[in-house]
Design a protein around this motif. Structure first.
Motif, mmCIF file in Angstrom:
data_model
loop_
_atom_site.group_PDB
_atom_site.id
_atom_site.type_symbol
_atom_site.label_atom_id
_atom_site.label_comp_id
_atom_site.label_asym_id
_atom_site.label_seq_id
_atom_site.Cartn_x
_atom_site.Cartn_y
_atom_site.Cartn_z
ATOM 1 N N PRO A 322 6.641 -2.504 1.229
ATOM 2 C CA PRO A 322 7.394 -3.596 1.755
ATOM 3 C C PRO A 322 7.648 -3.646 3.292
ATOM 4 C CG PRO A 322 8.701 -2.600 0.096
ATOM 5 C CD PRO A 322 7.602 -1.680 0.245
ATOM 6 N N THR A 323 6.716 -4.893 3.899
ATOM 7 C CA THR A 323 6.617 -4.772 5.253
ATOM 8 C C THR A 323 7.336 -6.047 5.696
ATOM 9 O OG1 THR A 323 4.327 -3.858 4.967
ATOM 10 C CG2 THR A 323 4.803 -5.147 6.913
ATOM 11 N N ILE A 324 7.980 -5.561 7.245
ATOM 12 C CA ILE A 324 8.793 -6.599 7.945
ATOM 13 C C ILE A 324 7.707 -6.862 9.250
ATOM 14 C CG2 ILE A 324 10.728 -7.235 9.183
ATOM 15 C CD1 ILE A 324 12.113 -5.241 7.177
ATOM 16 N N VAL A 325 7.312 -7.984 9.513
ATOM 17 C CA VAL A 325 6.273 -8.043 10.522
ATOM 18 C C VAL A 325 6.492 -9.517 11.341
ATOM 19 C CG1 VAL A 325 4.650 -9.194 8.951
ATOM 20 C CG2 VAL A 325 3.829 -8.204 10.931
ATOM 21 N N SER A 326 6.172 -9.349 12.763
ATOM 22 C CA SER A 326 6.141 -10.792 13.514
ATOM 23 C C SER A 326 4.886 -11.557 12.790
ATOM 24 C CB SER A 326 5.482 -10.231 14.843
ATOM 25 O OG SER A 326 6.571 -9.589 15.563
ATOM 26 N N GLU A 327 5.368 -12.605 12.595
ATOM 27 C CA GLU A 327 4.355 -13.593 12.122
ATOM 28 C C GLU A 327 3.293 -13.758 12.907
ATOM 29 O OE1 GLU A 327 4.357 -18.154 9.813
ATOM 30 O OE2 GLU A 327 5.804 -17.748 11.648
ATOM 31 N N ARG A 328 3.211 -13.610 13.926
ATOM 32 C CA ARG A 328 1.893 -13.723 14.888
ATOM 33 C C ARG A 328 0.909 -12.679 14.509
ATOM 34 N NH1 ARG A 328 1.084 -10.098 18.686
ATOM 35 N NH2 ARG A 328 -0.257 -11.624 19.943
ATOM 36 N N GLY A 329 1.474 -11.630 14.093
ATOM 37 C CA GLY A 329 0.670 -10.369 13.941
ATOM 38 C C GLY A 329 -0.358 -10.341 12.700
#
Length: 392
Positions: A322-329
């Motif tokens: 499960p990943t939390i990430v900046s949308e731009r990435g």
């Protein structure tokens, strides 16, 4: 078909994302049945005997050219500063006579039918092969002008360096039969520039990650990690700083004892040491990464800077962590908020989404969806088909 792969530095050791990508690319071409040869530079810290042994093991001849730092004569310096085709320093290295002569000899003696270039700034070698009507395919690791400004910042000096890098990309598009972008967003750029054939070729090492197994755990505390290969890299350092100074302390304040944060990778700046306390661990370089990741629960990846496809984002997603990430990435890849990942635009978003991960059912859902989407995008079969289409 005989394919000559020209790559900036021979990818051994293959510890970083770029090295893994290029190594996987060479071996994929061999596995697909092509006769492959490699031309690459090597650095003083690399073991030539190890590279030679690798070549014998895989049946791939490797021509090595020593990387040379040298001062230019006054007349050469004048030419560089008055000719815009020499203003991109990375590209200008490939006008050097040693690498030019090595490429010329391979073109004349080995006679490849196609040349695969890793990276767009190798274009000064194109003329050797175009003059012999040898086809060229170029793999872009990122759209270099954008990446350069994001990493080094906007200034008059850097803008002066930016435009020659745009020129390098335009030359690549004009001279290559195919340009393989690394993200959907960058594929759009190459289409705008007029590439005759362009498609998105993801990090090729992800094909083996698709086949790996990771199972979510229902446990406490939850282990949250960020992995940067080296914190000498500006965008890794900025992401670690955000986690250590902002995200981890606020999460601990709101959910004491529920989360432990792990920072992986080498060369964390000493100035960050005072923040590695309480709910924060510095794991450093991890030799067996996938074994270590099986002890983790959540990937936390602020992507504040940098272009291209960042392995620290896509490897956890592909594993099903499960990943939390900046949308731009995500760079245009079809991973969506609340379905395969949780996306963020601010520090507050990161804190709130870390707290949401206490929900085991949410973590299971994200894991399953991420694995399914990754298998469709990054499997061996998918990557093979993209490569074969470009080689037609």
């Amino acid at each position: 078909m005989k394919i000559l792969v020209i790559t900036p530095k021979f990818p051994l050791p293959d510890s970083g994302a770029c090295e893994k990508d290029r190594m996987s690319g060479i071996l994929t071409l061999k596995r697909l049945g092509f006769e492959v040869r490699v031309l690459a530079k090597y650095f003083a810290f690399q073991d030539k005997n190890q590279i030679d042994e690798w070549g014998r093991k895989h049946g791939i001849a490797v021509t090595l050219v020593e990387y040379r730092f040298k001062k230019k004569a006054a007349d050469q310096s004048f030419i560089k500063h008055t000719n815009p085709f020499h203003w991109d320093g990375a590209a200008n290295e490939y006008s050097d006579s040693v690498i030019q002569n090595a490429a010329e000899e391979l073109a004349e003696v080995w006679k490849p039918e196609l040349v695969w270039f890793d990276y767009t700034y190798l274009w000064p070698l194109y003329k050797i092969f175009k003059s012999r009507n040898i086809r060229i395919v170029t793999r872009s690791i990122n759209f270099e002008p954008v990446h350069f400004l994001q990493e080094d910042g906007i200034s008059l000096r850097n803008l002066a360096k930016f435009f020659p890098k745009v020129l390098s990309e335009i030359i690549t598009v004009i001279k290559s039969e195919a340009v393989l972008a690394i993200t959907p967003n960058e594929e759009k750029i190459y289409r705008i520039l007029g590439s005759r054939h362009t498609s998105t070729l993801p990090l090729r090492g992800l094909a083996s990650v698709v086949e790996s197994e990771w199972i979510p755990r229902d446990s406490r505390p939850l282990h949250v990690f960020f992995m940067g290969a080296s914190y000498n890299v500006h965008h890794n350092r900025k992401a670690a700083e955000l986690i250590l100074k902002k995200i981890a302390p606020e999460v601990e304040r709101r959910a004491p004892g529920d989360f432990i944060f792990h920072i992986m990778g080498s060369k964390l700046p000493e100035e960050f040491a005072s923040y590695v306390v309480g709910n924060v661990r510095y794991d450093g370089y991890v030799p067996d990464l996938h074994a270590h990741l099986r002890t983790m629960d959540v990937a936390l990846v602020p992507s504040l800077l940098g272009a291209g496809m960042q392995q620290k984002i896509f490897e956890p997603i592909t594993l099903g962590i499960p990943t939390i990430v900046s949308e731009r990435g995500l760079a245009g890849y079809p991973f969506f908020n609340g379905k395969q990942v949780l996306t963020c635009h601010s520090t507050t978003d990161f804190v709130e989404n870390v707290l949401r991960m206490k929900d085991y059912d949410l973590r299971k859902k994200l894991s399953i969806e991420a694995k399914e989407t990754s298998a469709a995008l990054f499997s061996t079969q998918k990557i093979d088909s993209i490569i074969l289409d470009a080689l037609k």
